[in-house]
Design a protein around this motif. Sequence first.
Motif, mmCIF file in Angstrom:
data_model
loop_
_atom_site.group_PDB
_atom_site.id
_atom_site.type_symbol
_atom_site.label_atom_id
_atom_site.label_comp_id
_atom_site.label_asym_id
_atom_site.label_seq_id
_atom_site.Cartn_x
_atom_site.Cartn_y
_atom_site.Cartn_z
ATOM 1 N N ARG A 78 0.825 -1.228 -0.210
ATOM 2 C CA ARG A 78 0.132 -0.084 -0.004
ATOM 3 C C ARG A 78 0.960 1.242 -0.003
ATOM 4 O O ARG A 78 1.922 1.024 0.335
ATOM 5 C CB ARG A 78 -0.710 0.119 1.209
ATOM 6 N N SER A 79 0.367 2.454 -0.413
ATOM 7 C CA SER A 79 1.146 3.466 -0.522
ATOM 8 C C SER A 79 1.675 4.026 0.969
ATOM 9 O O SER A 79 0.875 3.587 1.874
ATOM 10 C CB SER A 79 0.236 4.654 -1.211
ATOM 11 N N HIS A 81 3.602 2.562 2.745
ATOM 12 C CA HIS A 81 4.065 1.371 3.626
ATOM 13 C C HIS A 81 5.077 0.673 2.780
ATOM 14 O O HIS A 81 4.976 0.449 1.574
ATOM 15 C CB HIS A 81 2.976 0.398 3.751
ATOM 16 N N ARG A 98 -8.276 -9.083 -2.127
ATOM 17 C CA ARG A 98 -7.080 -8.001 -2.161
ATOM 18 C C ARG A 98 -6.340 -8.412 -0.611
ATOM 19 O O ARG A 98 -7.125 -8.352 0.346
ATOM 20 C CB ARG A 98 -7.315 -7.044 -2.400
ATOM 21 N N LEU A 100 -3.253 -6.453 1.398
ATOM 22 C CA LEU A 100 -2.400 -5.443 1.034
ATOM 23 C C LEU A 100 -1.969 -4.742 2.241
ATOM 24 O O LEU A 100 -2.554 -4.723 3.559
ATOM 25 C CB LEU A 100 -3.518 -4.194 0.382
ATOM 26 N N GLY A 101 -0.667 -4.336 2.066
ATOM 27 C CA GLY A 101 -0.040 -3.775 3.305
ATOM 28 C C GLY A 101 0.717 -4.549 4.119
ATOM 29 O O GLY A 101 1.157 -5.856 3.809
ATOM 30 N N LEU A 118 -6.542 -5.686 5.340
ATOM 31 C CA LEU A 118 -5.649 -4.488 5.444
ATOM 32 C C LEU A 118 -5.081 -4.454 6.780
ATOM 33 O O LEU A 118 -4.358 -3.591 7.319
ATOM 34 C CB LEU A 118 -6.526 -3.109 5.198
#
Length: 145
Positions: A78-79, A81, A98, A100-101, A118
């Motif tokens: 993720r942006s 991170h 998904r 993500l992160g 997340l």
Amino acid sequence: MLMRLHRTANFLYRKRIPFLPRAIYVLQYLVSNSAIPASVQIGKRTKFAYRGIGLVIHKEAVIGDDCMIGQGMTIGGRSKHIAVPIIGNNVYMGAGCRVLGPITIGDNVIIGPNSVVLEDIPSNCIVVGIPARIIKTGIKVEDFV
């Protein structure tokens, strides 16, 4: 076939052979429309549903043993991170989800289709939704899959 290609590319990547892993990556992309870099660590007996159509996996992701990865999935960052997901053993990931992160997915987890994970997920549970939330704990994956 996709797993064999990845295992070959990963072996060549670890041996620092420069051109062949990239060529295999391009072949994977052309055959199954999947982005699975040679540097991804994928455990033993992990399978791709429908031959891995539409998978996108971050180059630093770690996937455990005995996992089932559905089609159309994204496992990545993720942006803002730097870290990427670490997925435990015996995890079932439904189609289109998904992950993500900088998160860790425990062992024996079921992630429902189209879920967006997340946050860290403990072992032995089922998660669904956007964002994913735990709906059941203390499960055995064999009872559901």
